[in-house]
Design an enzyme around this catalytic site. Structure first.
Site, PDB file in Angstrom:
ATOM      1  NE  ARG A   1      40.197 117.296  48.579  1.00  0.00           N
ATOM      2  CZ  ARG A   1      40.419 118.083  49.635  1.00  0.00           C
ATOM      3  NH1 ARG A   1      41.619 118.627  49.833  1.00  0.00           N
ATOM      4  NH2 ARG A   1      39.458 118.349  50.487  1.00  0.00           N
TER       5      ARG A   1
ATOM      6  CB  THR B   1      46.368 124.497  52.533  1.00  0.00           C
ATOM      7  OG1 THR B   1      45.443 123.573  53.066  1.00  0.00           O
ATOM      8  CG2 THR B   1      46.261 124.573  51.062  1.00  0.00           C
TER       9      THR B   1
ATOM     10  CB  THR C   1      46.416 120.812  51.744  1.00  0.00           C
ATOM     11  OG1 THR C   1      46.155 120.962  53.130  1.00  0.00           O
ATOM     12  CG2 THR C   1      45.393 119.841  51.155  1.00  0.00           C
TER      13      THR C   1
ATOM     14  CB  SER D   1      39.119 120.862  48.307  1.00  0.00           C
ATOM     15  OG  SER D   1      40.137 121.808  48.501  1.00  0.00           O
TER      16      SER D   1
ATOM     17  N   GLY E   1      44.244 128.157  53.971  1.00  0.00           N
ATOM     18  CA  GLY E   1      43.283 128.776  54.887  1.00  0.00           C
ATOM     19  C   GLY E   1      41.946 128.073  54.987  1.00  0.00           C
ATOM     20  N   GLY E   2      41.833 126.831  54.493  1.00  0.00           N
ATOM     21  CA  GLY E   2      40.565 126.110  54.626  1.00  0.00           C
ATOM     22  C   GLY E   2      39.442 126.909  53.997  1.00  0.00           C
TER      23      GLY E   2
HETATM   24  N1  GLY Z   1      41.992 120.840  53.418  1.00  0.00           N
HETATM   25  C1  GLY Z   1      41.735 122.114  52.937  1.00  0.00           C
HETATM   26  C2  GLY Z   1      40.988 122.138  51.657  1.00  0.00           C
HETATM   27  O1  GLY Z   1      41.108 121.192  50.904  1.00  0.00           O
HETATM   28  O2  GLY Z   1      40.284 123.069  51.362  1.00  0.00           O
END
Ligand code: GLY
Length: 582
Positions: free
Chosen positions: A116, A394, A412, A465, A486-487
């Protein structure tokens, strides 16, 4: 079985991030272009030995080719991931970050790699507030302040070093990507569907404009060639020097220079200090299967387990798949899982979240007892709380090899094409991942997710996330590999694919293609894709659910492992995904 199988194409949907940054008229127009396929028209691609299912076909085939040459799932995943950084600049990346969950067949072990993006040393908890002390979303979404230290190169190198077959060097796995970046490839499918819309965000930045524009200054379009010479040089530096070719030396200097010149705060020391982390995956059981998924700083695995634990005590199998009764309990379980996400979760190096309690079966039993089969519980009754942050674009790919190893990888740039800034001289498109922090306790992000103290920005901190790369095991062996972009909707997407396969015994292709819905506790509404019948919608409304249009589409590129071989499903929602078999 042919190594790479061309697949049917459906009209493209757009993912949530697109909707955030585009004028509503365009968003609505594009969301409306997705037509759900008739259920019996979607078929999995079958293969016997190994498979890569990814969002872009060239990258999927590169991974399948590594399998064919004797590489294992991790080798193939690394090759696919680097290739997507070239061929799928919307979300494939070396300027962003992500998560990889790996099942190692010979060691009977599952591991999670956290690569990340991380906040730089100069980050502060109020860095995304405006002069009035209130959250200023433009700072985290549209400015270089939102850029996190990229993790992808470190993550892939770590994955290869620890879990690769040992037969492939980083240089060998990078070779096809370097060639593609240098020689170019023809823009098509999802990149053609999205680049012209996002070009306005890229165009103000000179290196981005140069890369993604036609000579007349307009966006590159379907059929144009995208040549990325600087990216080829950067990938070559990584091939020759390993991660140091990215995190130190000329590439790092150019990255830091471009970021600070654009108003960001990442230094060469920040880049040099970045480390990917191997973590213990979260693990739980659901109706005799083991669910293995991503731990913090993702909320995905924990919310999935909490939600599955709630559902396990309900007779889902006796309710018809896609019926109002079944969807009602799914929504109620999601609502409760997402509420806890907002309150407790964040970077595990900074917050001490009660993970064992949240994923305990008896806690789920208490939550389940509060579900009324006939009435929606108002979100306000679940917690007097406030909403978190989440970018959405993503991409996910799944890999299984002939030895039974599996990789589930989601990574992402946050928004489509990240923050829009290509660092001059590197070809690296940068993320705006720090927008996944909560700017202030109680602030909601572009997706309406609410967050608290646990996810405030801070130096060296990783934003929370929802990415949920997941592997389902039975008797220690993978049966399903899935995940999604899809966030906030990533978790509900993975949940529904798994419920469709595990509870409803649906063929994996139908399970992925079936219409999906989403509830994230706040706002108190159900986002529904097209495809639910009027009767089902009426059944949900009569229970008190407020139904609103879907915010774009997720894309669950999945592989099911069956006694007869592998079944790969490129999600039909987005153009260009492919299951490439060996
Ligand atoms: N930026 C999308 C996530 O990390 O969930």
């Amino acid at each position: 079985m042919s190594p790479a199988i061309s697949r049917r194409r459906y009209l493209a949907g757009v993912v949530l991030a697109s909707i955030c940054a585009l004028p509503p008229t365009i968003s609505a127009q594009r969301a409306a272009t997705y037509t759900p396929p008739p259920p019996d028209s979607v078929h999995a691609i079958a293969t016997e030995h190994g498979m890569v299912v990814a969002q872009e076909k060239i990258a999927a085939r590169i991974g399948a080719d590594i399998l064919r040459q004797g590489g294992n799932a991790v080798d193939a995943a690394v090759a696919t991931g680097f290739a997507l950084a070239v061929t799928y600049p919307r979300a494939g990346n070396i300027g962003g970050g992500g998560f990889m969950v790996v099942h190692l067949a010979d060691r009977k072990e599952d591991v999670a790699i956290d690569y990340r993006e991380t906040a730089p040393a100069a980050a502060t908890r109020d860095m995304f507030l405006g002069a009035n002390g209130k959250p200023d979303p433009a700072k985290s979404r549209d400015s270089a302040l939102g850029i996190g230290i990229p993790g992808t190169v470190a993550g892939f190198a770590l994955a290869l070093e620890k879990y690769g077959s040992g037969h492939f060097t980083l240089a060998k796995l990078l070779k096809p990507s370097i060639d593609l970046a240098r020689d170019g490839f023809v823009i098509t499918d999802d990149v053609a569907d999205t680049l012209p819309q996002w070009h306005r965000r890229l165009a103000p930045w000179p290196a981005s404009a140069k890369l993604f524009s036609r000579p007349d200054g307009g966006s590159l379009r379907e059929g144009d060639k995208l040549v990325q010479s600087d990216l080829a040089t950067t990938l070559t530096a990584i091939a020759e020097q390993g991660p140091d070719g990215f995190y130190q030396g000329p590439v790092a200097q150019k990255l830091a220079h471009a970021i600070t010149e654009a108003g960001g705060i990442i230094t060469t020391d920040d880049l040099k200090s970045y480390r990917a982390v191997i973590r213990e995956p979260v693990r739980g059981s659901y109706r005799g299967y083991d669910i293995v998924s991503m731990p913090q700083p993702s909320s995905g695995g924990i919310v999935l387990l909490e939600t599955f634990n709630i559902l396990e005590g309900l007779p889902l199998g006796e309710m018809k798949q896609g019926s109002a009764a079944s969807l009602h309990v799914l929504i109620e379980a999601m609502k409760r899982g997402y509420a806890d996400r907002a309150r407790y979760l964040g970077d595990p190096s900074f917050v001490n979240a009660p993970i064992a309690a949240l994923t305990a079966k008896d806690y789920a039993a208490k939550l389940r007892a509060g579900i009324d089969p006939d009435h929606a519980t108002p979100s306000s009754e679940l917690q007097a709380a406030l909403p978190p942050h989440e970018g959405s674009n993503t991409t996910h790919f799944s890999v299984v090899d002939s030895q039974g190893n599996a990789v589930s990888n989601t990574y992402t740039l946050n928004f489509s094409y990240g923050v829009g800034i290509v660092a001059g001289g590197t070809g690296v498109l940068l993320n705006n991942e720090l927008d996944d922090f909560t700017a202030a306790p109680g602030a909601s992000n572009v997706f309406g997710l609410v967050g608290y103290e646990a996810n405030l920005p801070g130096p060296g901190k990783r934003p929370l996330s929802s990415m949920s790369p997941t592997i389902v095991l039975r008797d220690g062996k993978p049966v399903l590999v899935t995940g999604s972009p899809g966030g906030s909707r990533i978790i509900s997407t993975v949940l529904q694919v798994l419920v469709n396969v595990l509870d409803y015994k649906m063929d994996v292709a139908a399970a992925v293609a079936a219409p999906r819905l989403h509830h994230q506790w706040l706002p108190d509404e159900v986002r529904i894709e097209p495809g639910f019948s009027d009767d089902v919608q009426a059944g949900l409304r009569s229970r008190g659910h407020r139904l609103v249009e879907s915010m774009g589409y997720s894309s669950a590129n999945s592989i099911q492992v069956t006694p007869n071989g592998l079944l790969g499903v490129p999600d039909p929602r987005t153009r260009g995904a492919e299951a490439a078999g060996q």
